[in-house]
Design an enzyme around this catalytic site. Structure first.
Site, mmCIF file in Angstrom:
data_model
loop_
_atom_site.group_PDB
_atom_site.id
_atom_site.type_symbol
_atom_site.label_atom_id
_atom_site.label_comp_id
_atom_site.label_asym_id
_atom_site.label_seq_id
_atom_site.Cartn_x
_atom_site.Cartn_y
_atom_site.Cartn_z
ATOM 1 N N HIS A 74 25.238 -14.948 15.806
ATOM 2 C CA HIS A 74 24.274 -15.513 14.845
ATOM 3 C C HIS A 74 23.071 -14.580 14.675
ATOM 4 O O HIS A 74 22.149 -14.592 15.486
ATOM 5 C CB HIS A 74 23.808 -16.884 15.359
ATOM 6 C CG HIS A 74 23.102 -17.719 14.344
ATOM 7 N ND1 HIS A 74 23.245 -19.090 14.265
ATOM 8 C CD2 HIS A 74 22.229 -17.400 13.357
ATOM 9 C CE1 HIS A 74 22.497 -19.563 13.280
ATOM 10 N NE2 HIS A 74 21.858 -18.552 12.724
ATOM 11 N N ASP A 168 24.053 -21.494 6.732
ATOM 12 C CA ASP A 168 22.910 -21.475 7.650
ATOM 13 C C ASP A 168 21.605 -21.285 6.899
ATOM 14 O O ASP A 168 21.483 -20.430 6.032
ATOM 15 C CB ASP A 168 23.059 -20.358 8.676
ATOM 16 C CG ASP A 168 21.945 -20.383 9.713
ATOM 17 O OD1 ASP A 168 21.735 -21.459 10.299
ATOM 18 O OD2 ASP A 168 21.294 -19.354 9.928
ATOM 19 N N HIS A 195 24.456 -25.316 10.508
ATOM 20 C CA HIS A 195 23.069 -25.507 10.950
ATOM 21 C C HIS A 195 22.806 -27.008 10.809
ATOM 22 O O HIS A 195 22.767 -27.535 9.708
ATOM 23 C CB HIS A 195 22.149 -24.678 10.043
ATOM 24 C CG HIS A 195 20.687 -24.940 10.213
ATOM 25 N ND1 HIS A 195 19.757 -23.923 10.206
ATOM 26 C CD2 HIS A 195 19.977 -26.080 10.369
ATOM 27 C CE1 HIS A 195 18.541 -24.430 10.361
ATOM 28 N NE2 HIS A 195 18.652 -25.743 10.459
ATOM 29 N N ASP A 321 20.231 -15.944 17.045
ATOM 30 C CA ASP A 321 19.574 -16.370 15.798
ATOM 31 C C ASP A 321 18.461 -15.375 15.439
ATOM 32 O O ASP A 321 17.378 -15.756 14.987
ATOM 33 C CB ASP A 321 19.027 -17.796 15.900
ATOM 34 C CG ASP A 321 18.646 -18.370 14.525
ATOM 35 O OD1 ASP A 321 18.935 -17.707 13.502
ATOM 36 O OD2 ASP A 321 18.061 -19.463 14.483
#
Ligand SMILES: [Zn+2]
Length: 437
Positions: A74, A168, A195, A321
């Site tokens: 991610h 996302d 998400h 992320d």
């Protein structure tokens, strides 16, 4: 066991899961892994099973910990469209210096990666800058323009190289549309990454809703905003008998639902990020925009639940992320700053800190950052078996360093760990037997 061709690299005296080993590499693959016997040689002598094979470069890795190259499932690379925050070359530099052999990148670029030509351009750019890796694996948009109303051309995106699909940053609230995303992605043999955020409960929020948000007078989003969406996805995955991967899980309520789903054999998998294992919403007491992330940092109780969940496997993988933002975007009042923190540069040191603390083991680190992401997204992982890709890195387990402009490779420095001392530093990375760092 030995390879049929002569080794090109011979790494001596590396610590692999508590064992001292010598590793030989030939043709970009692991040719042999043998005990170096370092523990039974007198101190001060050169340990190891012997000389390097003729012609092989010999490297003494004494004092270093050996890991397979990691996979970050991610990231946000910001190219095309927002190269002032990050570009593929700088993002992959951060990945390489962070011990990653592969990164998956989200589709919320500008334009959105909902078109096969964009996917191909991203992969070509990555290969031009980093011919030997880290490998860039685009994640295709699940819906056109991430708008949630029209399915993206998933077959074409998969054909062009997308390894998964996701909206996302803009979760699909229309459950019928999301169901179709999951079904069409499964037709391509791919998983949808969701998400989890209820857009109505999260509207206008800048942090977690709770004691801290009340104290500093900032609108928060409750953890049930995430958990409601997690519950929806679990029920959908169960009904369809198709996999859904739940991104960046941040709270106990979600963990409890995922544990329930796994007990029932529902094909959901889940990730969390190092910051959710280390920080709480108290980071925002001073309105520090560097700690503004979505989902938001939660509470001590949530951190405890997530730590248990990564230990037990209820949370399958870690991901960063990695979400770079320029300084001028974060140097604003909290309610104007964008969400996101960078993660590629610091991920290994933060996780190594959890190993040093006894929260995780070295085997957990490998499972959470390599083996399981490889399994979920169908990517090769070096298990240090003969014939595996020679993708590995050496970590200095004791080196102290401070994240700063001088030590980080991402273009952006938006991390709450900036200026804080970390322990554990990647010293070298080989991919396909080629030294890239
Ligand atoms: Zn997200």
């Amino acid at each position: 066991m030995t390879a049929t061709t002569s080794p090109s690299l011979f790494l001596r005296n590396a610590r692999l899961l508590g064992r001292m080993v010598d590793v030989a590499v030939a043709d970009g693959r692991i040719a042999s892994v043998t005990d170096s016997g370092a523990g039974c040689t007198p101190a001060g002598t050169d340990a190891g099973s012997g000389a390097a094979p003729a012609g092989a470069e010999s490297i003494d890795a004494k004092g270093m910990v050996l890991f397979p190259a990691l996979i970050d499932a991610h990231t946000h690379m910001r190219e095309p469209g927002q190269e002032y925050k990050e570009d593929i070359a700088s993002g992959l530099a951060a990945a390489a210096h962070g011990g990653f052999g592969a990164v998956l990148c989200m589709a919320n670029t500008k334009p959105v990666n909902d078109d096969a030509s964009i996917t191909r351009d991203m992969i070509d750019t990555a290969r031009r800058h980093w011919p030997h890796g880290p490998r860039l694996h685009p994640i295709g948009a699940a819906t056109v323009g991430l708008k949630g109303t029209e399915l993206a051309p998933l077959a074409e995106l998969a054909e062009a190289g997308c390894v998964a699909f996701s909206n996302d940053g803009a979760p699909v609230p229309d459950t019928e549309m999301f169901r179709r995303c999951v079904e069409y992605a499964a037709d391509q043999g791919k998983v949808v990454i969701d998400h989890c955020e209820d857009p109505y409960l999260a509207k206008g929020a800048h942090m977690n809703e709770g004691e801290t948000s009340g104290r500093i007078g900032v609108k928060g989003q409750p953890d049930i905003g995430e958990a409601l969406h997690v519950a929806r996805d679990i029920l959908l995955a169960d009904y369809l008998k198709l996999p859904i991967h739940l991104a960046h899980i941040s709270c106990r309520r979600s963990v409890e639902l995922i544990a329930w789903a796994k007990q029932r054999g529902v094909p959901v998998t889940a990730e969390t990020c190092p910051h959710y294992l280390l920080l709480t919403d108290k980071e925002l007491l001073g309105y520090d925009t560097k700690a503004k992330v979505n989902p938001p940092l939660r509470t001590d109780d949530d951190v405890a639940a997530l730590r248990e969940a990564v230990q037990s496997g209820v949370i399958d993988i870690l991901a960063t992320d990695h979400a770079p933002h320029a300084a001028h975007e974060k140097e604003t009042p909290l309610d104007e700053a964008p969400n996101g923190i960078t993660g590629l540069d610091t991920a290994v040191a933060l996780t190594w800190g959890l190993v040093r603390e006894g929260v995780l083991t070295e085997a957990d680190l490998i499972r959470l950052w390599a083996t399981e992401p490889g399994r979920i997204f169908g990517l090769p992982v070096n298990g240090f078996n003969v014939g595996d890709p020679a993708d590995f890195f050496l970590l200095d387990p004791e080196e102290k360093w401070v994240p700063s402009r001088g030590t980080m490779h991402s273009k952006s420095l938006n991390t709450p760990f900036l200026g804080k001392e970390l322990v554990g530093r990647v010293k070298a990375l080989w991919l396909g037997g080629v030294k890239v760092v």
